[in-house]
Design a protein around this motif. Structure first.
Motif, mmCIF file in Angstrom:
data_model
loop_
_atom_site.group_PDB
_atom_site.id
_atom_site.type_symbol
_atom_site.label_atom_id
_atom_site.label_comp_id
_atom_site.label_asym_id
_atom_site.label_seq_id
_atom_site.Cartn_x
_atom_site.Cartn_y
_atom_site.Cartn_z
ATOM 1 N N SER B 5 41.781 -15.260 51.250
ATOM 2 C CA SER B 5 42.058 -14.145 50.379
ATOM 3 C C SER B 5 40.679 -13.193 50.450
ATOM 4 N N THR B 6 39.717 -13.697 51.336
ATOM 5 C CA THR B 6 38.528 -12.516 51.746
ATOM 6 C C THR B 6 38.584 -11.236 51.803
ATOM 7 N N GLU B 7 39.265 -11.126 52.893
ATOM 8 C CA GLU B 7 39.897 -9.750 53.219
ATOM 9 C C GLU B 7 40.686 -9.060 52.227
ATOM 10 N N PRO B 8 41.634 -9.306 51.524
ATOM 11 C CA PRO B 8 42.174 -8.735 50.605
ATOM 12 C C PRO B 8 41.285 -8.450 49.376
ATOM 13 N N LEU B 9 40.417 -9.427 49.146
ATOM 14 C CA LEU B 9 39.625 -9.395 48.012
ATOM 15 C C LEU B 9 38.493 -8.012 48.128
ATOM 16 N N THR B 10 38.127 -7.935 49.399
ATOM 17 C CA THR B 10 37.354 -6.606 49.457
ATOM 18 C C THR B 10 38.163 -5.408 49.555
ATOM 19 N N ALA B 11 39.083 -5.480 49.988
ATOM 20 C CA ALA B 11 40.071 -3.989 49.676
ATOM 21 C C ALA B 11 40.264 -4.068 48.296
ATOM 22 N N GLN B 12 40.522 -5.235 47.524
ATOM 23 C CA GLN B 12 40.659 -5.022 46.218
ATOM 24 C C GLN B 12 39.511 -4.380 45.585
ATOM 25 N N SER B 13 38.373 -5.083 45.609
ATOM 26 C CA SER B 13 37.176 -4.354 45.012
ATOM 27 C C SER B 13 36.956 -3.125 45.456
ATOM 28 N N ARG B 14 37.304 -2.521 46.543
ATOM 29 C CA ARG B 14 37.258 -1.117 47.004
ATOM 30 C C ARG B 14 38.025 -0.124 46.130
ATOM 31 N N LEU B 15 39.314 -0.674 46.143
ATOM 32 C CA LEU B 15 40.209 0.039 45.212
ATOM 33 C C LEU B 15 39.697 -0.134 43.509
ATOM 34 N N ASN B 16 39.069 -1.156 43.315
ATOM 35 C CA ASN B 16 38.758 -1.104 41.962
ATOM 36 C C ASN B 16 37.698 -0.029 41.682
ATOM 37 N N GLU B 17 36.551 -0.134 42.724
ATOM 38 C CA GLU B 17 35.580 0.694 42.657
ATOM 39 C C GLU B 17 36.056 2.215 42.626
ATOM 40 N N GLY B 366 56.636 4.837 35.316
ATOM 41 C CA GLY B 366 56.356 3.597 36.243
ATOM 42 C C GLY B 366 54.831 3.615 36.803
ATOM 43 N N ALA B 367 54.361 4.955 37.107
ATOM 44 C CA ALA B 367 52.954 5.129 37.598
ATOM 45 C C ALA B 367 52.106 4.837 36.422
ATOM 46 N N ILE B 368 52.311 5.251 35.206
ATOM 47 C CA ILE B 368 51.253 4.928 34.063
ATOM 48 C C ILE B 368 51.406 3.570 33.868
ATOM 49 N N TYR B 369 52.531 2.990 33.805
ATOM 50 C CA TYR B 369 52.567 1.427 33.816
ATOM 51 C C TYR B 369 51.563 0.823 34.693
ATOM 52 N N PHE B 370 51.609 1.305 36.137
ATOM 53 C CA PHE B 370 50.803 0.693 37.018
ATOM 54 C C PHE B 370 49.487 0.823 36.932
ATOM 55 N N MET B 371 48.937 2.051 36.374
ATOM 56 C CA MET B 371 47.738 2.812 36.765
ATOM 57 C C MET B 371 46.756 2.115 35.453
ATOM 58 N N MET B 372 47.449 2.381 34.327
ATOM 59 C CA MET B 372 46.445 2.119 33.224
ATOM 60 C C MET B 372 45.847 0.638 33.219
ATOM 61 N N PRO B 373 46.411 -0.309 33.263
ATOM 62 C CA PRO B 373 45.735 -1.689 33.430
ATOM 63 C C PRO B 373 44.492 -1.666 34.385
ATOM 64 N N ARG B 374 44.747 -1.226 35.438
ATOM 65 C CA ARG B 374 43.606 -0.903 36.756
ATOM 66 C C ARG B 374 42.361 -0.040 36.145
ATOM 67 N N LEU B 375 43.003 0.929 35.528
ATOM 68 C CA LEU B 375 41.763 1.939 35.129
ATOM 69 C C LEU B 375 41.015 1.348 34.002
ATOM 70 N N SER B 483 33.687 -6.311 36.108
ATOM 71 C CA SER B 483 35.049 -6.088 35.883
ATOM 72 C C SER B 483 35.788 -7.296 36.756
ATOM 73 N N LYS B 484 36.947 -7.667 35.860
ATOM 74 C CA LYS B 484 37.841 -8.626 36.525
ATOM 75 C C LYS B 484 38.785 -8.062 37.455
ATOM 76 N N LEU B 485 39.140 -8.489 38.310
ATOM 77 C CA LEU B 485 39.944 -7.623 39.425
ATOM 78 C C LEU B 485 41.500 -7.846 38.834
ATOM 79 N N VAL B 486 42.309 -6.652 38.905
ATOM 80 C CA VAL B 486 43.758 -6.712 38.804
ATOM 81 C C VAL B 486 44.345 -6.700 40.152
ATOM 82 N N PRO B 487 44.918 -7.653 40.705
ATOM 83 C CA PRO B 487 45.412 -7.612 41.985
ATOM 84 C C PRO B 487 46.571 -6.632 42.144
ATOM 85 N N GLU B 488 46.986 -6.024 43.125
ATOM 86 C CA GLU B 488 47.993 -4.943 43.184
ATOM 87 C C GLU B 488 49.161 -5.266 42.944
#
Lengths: 226, 492
Positions: B5-17, B366-375, B483-488
């Motif tokens: 999961s290393t690769e997805p994790l960096t992508a993930q943290s970038r999205l998080n950033e 749908g977009a709001i339900y997806f975005m808010m937990p990540r924001l 921040s803990k990461l919410v997977p996509e």
């Protein structure tokens, strides 16, 4: 994104096409329409209608709207009558605009050239009003309708515009004011009171009276009177 | 680190950033969107009640039917639609640019000005300064600010794209950029043709229909489609069926939409060739519609377990299916024989709501339900409320669309088509009877708005609760460091 300029050219070009095709072309084709008198001839070369002998007193159609009607139109705009009423008579054979008595000829672009704001409308919750001025029986009845539509059209869903009217005590000598509205039985105000239109209501009524398709144009003639 | 999961994790943290970098402006846009949605629902309810009970609150000039209806349209389109479009669309652009965004303050200012402009505009409508030009009812004094803020937000979007890491263009970017770029253009053109330098005669009506059609077709619809193109693959973990088709779909939509509005003027006082062109363009829209249908629905087809598991995906898929249906109905209503009956009736309103509500609004939910937990780094507090929202929306939409389509068709038929009387002569039903016959359908519309409103309240409650929780646990949630990461692909 490297291709950003190309994307923007595309975004620009696609909308520019309909912009030019509809607005620019529309303006070119219709922006120069002139009022017409009843006396005109067809120019053999351009095939367009021409006023034959422009005379000073001869009325040109459509006529310049008068001031009071203009003020009434401002009320019509501010109150949002357009969400229930159209102002366009469709061509004969399309729908039943003629059969319903909404006009004796169809509306054409030239009918609207003097209007600073064109209110064609897109909903017919109420009847079309393009030719309403010719259907009015009396101004009193028009006011009674605007004050409370139920009084003239039981079951109507048109909102009452009572706030355009004033409720006043009748003068001591029992004489009503000149403009007081006569209602059908049961719809009048309480005993001893009268309903008088405000300036806004008078203007609105004048505007509604001015809505008439009672003139011929080269491209839309009224049917010959029998 | 040898975990896969290393690769997805960096992508993930970038999205998080990225999410962190535009956290507050985006939250502001989405919260204002929901506030406007509630406002619009209240106006819609009032207008719908008034259309059957004309005497209701009739003494108050500010609440007369025409103004309430216009206030509803504008708070729905510019208030809810605009805020949701900018919130979701700009967030998608940022995420696809693979880098934290520049100038979040500019976004914040644009968002605040936009809301200020809509507030002034809707207030102006209520106090009687409205223009009675469809979908442009806001008085002239609200216009410069609205145009200005849309330009700020649009320029910000372009900056984000310019500034982003190089990479392939994703089709969602096209849709969102299109919406951002086209809006100021159509808006200012329409204002000039209709308000500032009124064009002569019916050129105004043409400009108005061109605007109305484009506002829907080149602003709200592309935003909804762009969001669907982003979210469906993201949540389902499956790539879009065909990227080639997706961009073909985009460019054909861009090319055809602009002409379609003229069909609304059929039979009216405009040269016939404009109308014909509008009808042809409307029918040709079958191409982009089919492409969107294939791309969105084929991607999730057979994956109903996923659709059931993710509330966000469920709303989006509801939206995309509605897009196909609403578009097919729009094509049918463009045909002359159909529009002869459907024109000027409740059907027009039905079709518009099919598009704005059942497609655009549901997709944005749908977009709001997806975005808010990540924001906010905070899961939705109540799954029950999400369920309530979804089912209220579904039931409400079905009732509303049946009422408007069926009621409108009957209304149009009775208004335009003669019946034969006892002697075989054609007669037309008198107008008041037609008005009376629409009543049951209008009552159904009122009921549907109540149900939809209940769903909106569920969304608003959940959202407020979530923001409150996030603020309470401020140190944990809002600081980028821990921040803990919410997977996509997580169930949001």
């Amino acid at each position: 994104m490297k291709s950003l300029p190309i994307v923007f050219c595309g975004l620009f070009a696609t909308l520019a096409l309909s912009w030019a095709g509809i607005l620019w072309q529309g303006q070119k084709q219709l922006g120069g329409l002139q009022p017409m008198s009843e006396l005109y001839a067809i120019d053999p070369i351009s095939n367009a209608a021409r006023i034959e002998s422009p005379q000073k007193d001869e009325p040109r159609h459509p006529e310049e709207p008068v001031g009071l009607a203009q003020q009434g139109k401002a009320q019509y705009i501010s109150l949002g009558c357009v969400y229930c009423h159209t102002q366009q008579v469709r061509s004969q054979g399309r729908g039943a605009d003629f059969e319903r008595g909404w006009g004796n000829r169809q509306s054409v672009p030239r009918d609207y050239i003097r209007q600073e704001r064109v209110l064609l409308g897109s909903s017919r919750t109420g009847p079309d009003l393009a030719d309403f001025g010719q259907r009015i029986d009396s101004v009193n009845q028009l006011h009674a309708h605007l004050y409370n539509p139920q009084s003239e059209a039981p079951g109507s869903t048109m909102p009452p515009y009572a706030f355009l009217y004033q409720k006043r005590k009748i003068a001591l000598n029992g004489e009503k004011s000149a403009g007081a509205i006569e209602f059908r039985d049961g719809f009048g105000p309480a005993e001893g009171y009268e309903i008088v239109p405000t300036r806004r209501a008078v203007a609105l009524a004048a505007y509604l009276q001015s809505l008439k398709l009672d003139y011929s144009l080269p491209e839309a003639r009224l049917p010959e009177k029998p | 680190m040898n975990s896969p999961s290393t690769e997805p994790l960096t992508a993930q943290s970038r999205l998080n950033e990225i999410d962190r970098s535009m956290q507050w402006p985006t939250i502001l846009l989405l919260l204002s969107a929901v506030v406007w949605l509630l406002t619009a629902t209240a106006f819609a309810l009032l207008a719908s009640v008034k259309s059957t009970q004309p005497g209701f609150l009739a003494g108050c000039e500010w609440l007369t039917y025409g103004r309430v209806w216009a206030a509803y349209l504008n708070s729905m389109i510019y208030g809810w639609g605009g805020n949701a479009l900018f919130g979701v669309g700009l967030w998608i652009l940022a995420r696809l640019c693979r880098r934290p965004v520049p100038l979040p303050g500019m976004l914040l200012i644009g968002a605040m000005f936009w809301n200020l402009a809509v507030t002034i505009g809707v207030g102006g409508i209520i106090i009687g300064d409205m223009t009675s030009i469809e979908w442009l009812e806001m008085p002239a004094y609200a216009v410069p600010l609205l145009a200005f803020s849309s330009i700020i937000l649009g320029v910000w979007g372009i900056l984000v794209v310019r500034y982003g890491r190089p990479g392939p263009v994703y089709v969602s970017q096209l849709y969102v950029l299109g919406a951002l770029f086209w809006f100021p253009w159509i808006y200012l053109t329409a204002q000039i043709f209709l308000v500032y330098e009124p064009a002569r005669g019916v050129v105004q009506a043409m400009a108005n229909m061109w605007y109305v059609h484009n506002l829907l077709g080149l602003w709200l619809i592309p935003a909804g489609l762009g969001a669907a193109y982003y979210l469906i693959p993201k949540i389902s973990g499956r790539p879009i069926h065909s990227y080639y088709l997706a961009s073909l779909g985009f460019w054909s939509l861009a090319l055809l939409t602009g002409w379609g509005g003229m069909r609304h003027l059929a039979g009216g006082p405009v040269p016939a060739w404009f109308v014909t062109l509008g009808i042809v363009a409307s029918v040709a829209m079958a191409l982009p519609i089919a492409i969107a249908a294939v791309n969105h629905n084929v991607t999730v087809f057979g994956r109903w377990d996923q659709v059931a598991a993710s509330p966000a995906l469920r709303f989006v898929v509801f939206g995309t299916i509605s897009y196909t249906l609403a578009s097919l109905i729009a094509i049918a209503m463009a045909l002359r024989s159909v529009s002869e009956v459907a024109q000027f009736t409740l059907m027009v309103q039905g079709q518009t709501h099919h598009m704005i509500y059942a497609f655009f609004t549901m997709t944005m939910f749908g977009a709001i339900y997806f975005m808010m937990p990540r924001l906010l780094n905070q899961p939705w507090p109540s799954a029950k409320l999400v369920q309530t929202h979804f089912w209220c929306s579904t039931v409400g939409i079905i009732i509303m669309l049946v009422a408007l389509y069926a009621g409108g068709w009957i209304q149009g038929w009775q208004m335009n088509m003669p019946t034969l009387d006892n002697y075989g002569n054609p007669v037309h039903l008198n107008f008041l009877s037609i008005v009376q016959n629409t009543m049951p359908w209008l009552h159904a519309r009122t009921v549907s708005i109540l149900i939809l409103g209940l769903g909106h309240l569920a969304l608003a409650a959940n959202l407020l609760w979530m923001v409150a929780l996030a603020i309470l646990s401020c140190k944990k949630a809002l600081c980028p460091s821990n921040s803990k990461l919410v997977p996509e692909t997580a169930v949001s």
